[in-house]
Design a protein around this motif. Structure first.
Motif, PDB file in Angstrom:
ATOM      1  N   ALA A  97     -30.784  51.461  22.192  1.00  0.00           N
ATOM      2  CA  ALA A  97     -31.297  52.816  21.991  1.00  0.00           C
ATOM      3  C   ALA A  97     -31.398  53.136  20.501  1.00  0.00           C
ATOM      4  O   ALA A  97     -32.390  53.718  20.041  1.00  0.00           O
ATOM      5  CB  ALA A  97     -30.391  53.828  22.699  1.00  0.00           C
ATOM      6  N   LEU A  98     -30.385  52.744  19.748  1.00  0.00           N
ATOM      7  CA  LEU A  98     -30.412  52.956  18.299  1.00  0.00           C
ATOM      8  C   LEU A  98     -31.577  52.201  17.675  1.00  0.00           C
ATOM      9  O   LEU A  98     -32.277  52.719  16.786  1.00  0.00           O
ATOM     10  CB  LEU A  98     -29.085  52.504  17.677  1.00  0.00           C
ATOM     11  CG  LEU A  98     -28.909  52.770  16.183  1.00  0.00           C
ATOM     12  CD1 LEU A  98     -28.944  54.259  15.880  1.00  0.00           C
ATOM     13  CD2 LEU A  98     -27.589  52.164  15.689  1.00  0.00           C
ATOM     14  N   ARG A  99     -31.824  50.985  18.150  1.00  0.00           N
ATOM     15  CA  ARG A  99     -32.945  50.183  17.635  1.00  0.00           C
ATOM     16  C   ARG A  99     -34.285  50.848  17.959  1.00  0.00           C
ATOM     17  O   ARG A  99     -35.207  50.843  17.126  1.00  0.00           O
ATOM     18  CB  ARG A  99     -32.883  48.775  18.236  1.00  0.00           C
ATOM     19  CG  ARG A  99     -34.002  47.825  17.784  1.00  0.00           C
ATOM     20  CD  ARG A  99     -33.898  47.499  16.305  1.00  0.00           C
ATOM     21  NE  ARG A  99     -34.916  46.558  15.890  1.00  0.00           N
ATOM     22  CZ  ARG A  99     -34.704  45.249  15.724  1.00  0.00           C
ATOM     23  NH1 ARG A  99     -33.501  44.745  15.910  1.00  0.00           N
ATOM     24  NH2 ARG A  99     -35.673  44.445  15.341  1.00  0.00           N
ATOM     25  N   LEU A 105     -38.688  55.354  13.366  1.00  0.00           N
ATOM     26  CA  LEU A 105     -38.640  55.911  12.013  1.00  0.00           C
ATOM     27  C   LEU A 105     -39.246  54.946  10.995  1.00  0.00           C
ATOM     28  O   LEU A 105     -39.959  55.360  10.074  1.00  0.00           O
ATOM     29  CB  LEU A 105     -37.191  56.224  11.629  1.00  0.00           C
ATOM     30  CG  LEU A 105     -36.540  57.423  12.325  1.00  0.00           C
ATOM     31  CD1 LEU A 105     -35.071  57.513  11.963  1.00  0.00           C
ATOM     32  CD2 LEU A 105     -37.265  58.711  11.958  1.00  0.00           C
ATOM     33  N   ALA A 106     -38.971  53.646  11.182  1.00  0.00           N
ATOM     34  CA  ALA A 106     -39.503  52.639  10.245  1.00  0.00           C
ATOM     35  C   ALA A 106     -41.026  52.576  10.301  1.00  0.00           C
ATOM     36  O   ALA A 106     -41.693  52.458   9.266  1.00  0.00           O
ATOM     37  CB  ALA A 106     -38.898  51.274  10.571  1.00  0.00           C
ATOM     38  N   TYR A 110     -40.798  55.809   7.500  1.00  0.00           N
ATOM     39  CA  TYR A 110     -40.108  55.142   6.384  1.00  0.00           C
ATOM     40  C   TYR A 110     -40.351  53.632   6.410  1.00  0.00           C
ATOM     41  O   TYR A 110     -39.422  52.849   6.605  1.00  0.00           O
ATOM     42  CB  TYR A 110     -38.607  55.438   6.456  1.00  0.00           C
ATOM     43  CG  TYR A 110     -38.290  56.906   6.564  1.00  0.00           C
ATOM     44  CD1 TYR A 110     -38.255  57.719   5.433  1.00  0.00           C
ATOM     45  CD2 TYR A 110     -38.045  57.495   7.801  1.00  0.00           C
ATOM     46  CE1 TYR A 110     -37.975  59.074   5.530  1.00  0.00           C
ATOM     47  CE2 TYR A 110     -37.765  58.850   7.908  1.00  0.00           C
ATOM     48  CZ  TYR A 110     -37.735  59.633   6.775  1.00  0.00           C
ATOM     49  OH  TYR A 110     -37.466  60.969   6.882  1.00  0.00           O
ATOM     50  N   PRO A 111     -41.589  53.218   6.215  1.00  0.00           N
ATOM     51  CA  PRO A 111     -41.912  51.783   6.309  1.00  0.00           C
ATOM     52  C   PRO A 111     -41.242  50.923   5.243  1.00  0.00           C
ATOM     53  O   PRO A 111     -41.055  49.725   5.440  1.00  0.00           O
ATOM     54  CB  PRO A 111     -43.443  51.752   6.172  1.00  0.00           C
ATOM     55  CG  PRO A 111     -43.792  53.028   5.473  1.00  0.00           C
ATOM     56  CD  PRO A 111     -42.781  54.027   5.917  1.00  0.00           C
ATOM     57  N   ASN A 118     -31.914  53.266   8.364  1.00  0.00           N
ATOM     58  CA  ASN A 118     -32.284  54.212   9.418  1.00  0.00           C
ATOM     59  C   ASN A 118     -31.185  54.303  10.476  1.00  0.00           C
ATOM     60  O   ASN A 118     -30.808  55.387  10.925  1.00  0.00           O
ATOM     61  CB  ASN A 118     -33.595  53.788  10.091  1.00  0.00           C
ATOM     62  CG  ASN A 118     -34.781  53.889   9.155  1.00  0.00           C
ATOM     63  OD1 ASN A 118     -34.744  54.615   8.162  1.00  0.00           O
ATOM     64  ND2 ASN A 118     -35.841  53.159   9.464  1.00  0.00           N
ATOM     65  N   HIS A 119     -30.682  53.136  10.882  1.00  0.00           N
ATOM     66  CA  HIS A 119     -29.636  53.102  11.901  1.00  0.00           C
ATOM     67  C   HIS A 119     -28.361  53.774  11.408  1.00  0.00           C
ATOM     68  O   HIS A 119     -27.704  54.503  12.163  1.00  0.00           O
ATOM     69  CB  HIS A 119     -29.337  51.646  12.293  1.00  0.00           C
ATOM     70  CG  HIS A 119     -30.467  50.990  13.009  1.00  0.00           C
ATOM     71  ND1 HIS A 119     -30.362  49.742  13.581  1.00  0.00           N
ATOM     72  CD2 HIS A 119     -31.735  51.399  13.259  1.00  0.00           C
ATOM     73  CE1 HIS A 119     -31.511  49.409  14.137  1.00  0.00           C
ATOM     74  NE2 HIS A 119     -32.354  50.406  13.950  1.00  0.00           N
TER      75      HIS A 119
END
Length: 365
Positions: A97-99, A105-106, A110-111, A118-119
């Motif tokens: 889920a975190l991934r 987001l990535a 936020y690439p 992010n995590h």
């Protein structure tokens, strides 16, 4: 167990926010093509079945966590092993889920930021909430539930106002018959997201009105099924299922298509805001369950002390679980549903329920 309690409404809200979480991110049930919305409704019925298995176990042992009553059902030795394996499974789901939300987001915002950052930022908020306890998470859910639905209603209105919906994309109905729809429903969608309700077996004992747990769970699953079916039908009617098959985040593409009078457009920020809120509850519930389950299993009085060490485990797993986002998604499609989720969500709990039934019948449970 923590002494805190939540209301049936808070349980309803938490199930709803938790299950909608990453389910809104991905093209749910799209192997059923333009009938994906129907596959979701069939899967919802299967979700009721999974819920009733875990509710029946709770009904037998209303004041105990599953990590405790599993030992009563299987015996202390085998029960501890089974409970420990379950904690590992939920830890794995927390990492996935975190991934999910770290990848979102990535890709969207936020690439250039490393995924682990992010995590880390997401898990920090989760740690704070989990250390405060289930009451605080429940109250936060009540507040943010309203915000999520206000954003959803406005989004729906804007999509209609932009004249984006083409109902012809939903035709032909049942082009390949009912079997592909049922296959999609009961081999994939029933496990994700509906089967994930199994994790709430660890939350049921904290509800202050036990008799209303069943009603709260059924209503939550019903609303989840309707919401996801409507969302999927809208995505298909706007984009067409062939485009959705090639799209990682179809709801985002639908929202990006909104344009009213060449003024109201680029509403991506509302998509990200909603998904970050839902992602918080998804990760927080998994993480909270891992902490209280581990504390109960190993008789640790202050479960909050487990938050930081287990958070680093979750972050580590979230990075190593897949090399990239495509591998992460493929693992969920081809491995997680049948080989991991089916036994843990359905088969093992059903076996525990069967043994508990005979034990109670003999007066030994």
């Amino acid at each position: 167990m923590e002494s805190a309690k939540i209301s049936p409404f808070q349980l309803f809200v938490l199930i709803l926010l938790f299950e909608l979480g990453s389910a809104l991110l991905y093209p749910l049930g799209i192997t059923a093509k333009q009938d994906a919305w129907l596959a979701i409704l069939f899967a919802m019925v299967g979700g009721f079945g999974i819920f009733f298995i875990h509710y029946a176990l709770y009904h037998y042992y209303p004041d105990q966590l599953p990590t405790t009553y599993t030992q009563r059902i299987l015996g202390k030795f085998f029960g501890k092993i089974a409970a420990f394996i379950y904690m590992l499974f939920i830890l794995y789901l927390a990492a996935r889920a975190l991934r999910d939300f770290g990848e979102m987001l990535a890709i969207l915002g936020y690439p250039q930021t490393p995924l682990v950052i992010n995590h880390f930022l997401l898990i920090l908020v989760v740690i704070y909430a989990v250390r405060k306890g289930i009451e605080v998470i429940g109250r936060a859910g009540e507040i943010l539930f309203t915000l999520i639905y206000v954003l959803a209603i406005f989004g729906f209105i804007f999509i209609i106002a932009s004249d984006l919906i083409h109902l012809s994309n939903l035709k032909p109905f049942l082009e390949d018959g009912i079997l592909p729809v049922l296959k999609t429903a009961f081999t994939r969608v029933v496990f994700f997201p509906f089967g994930e309700v199994f994790v709430y077996a660890m939350i049921f004992p904290y509800v202050n009105q036990p008799k209303k747990v069943k009603k709260a769970g059924i209503l939550a699953l019903l609303l989840i099924g309707i919401n996801l079916a409507i969302s999927t039908a809208i995505n298909i009617s706007v984009l067409g299922y062939t485009k959705i098959e090639r799209t990682q985040f179809p709801l985002l593409n639908t929202i990006q298509a909104i344009e009213i009078a060449e003024f109201l457009q680029r509403l991506d920020i509302f998509f990200m805001l909603s998904l970050i809120i839902l992602g918080f509850f998804k990760v927080a519930i998994y993480f909270y369950v891992v902490i209280i389950g581990t504390a109960d299993l190993f008789k640790i009085r202050e479960s909050a002390k487990l938050a930081f060490p287990l958070a680093f485990v979750v972050i580590f797993l979230s990075i190593v679980v897949a090399n990239n986002s495509l591998e992460h998604i493929e693992e969920a499609k081809k491995i997680a549903s049948i080989y991991i989720q089916l036994p843990f969500q359905v088969l093992i709990p059903a076996l525990l329920l069967l043994i508990a039934f005979f034990k109670k019948r003999k007066g030994k449970g």
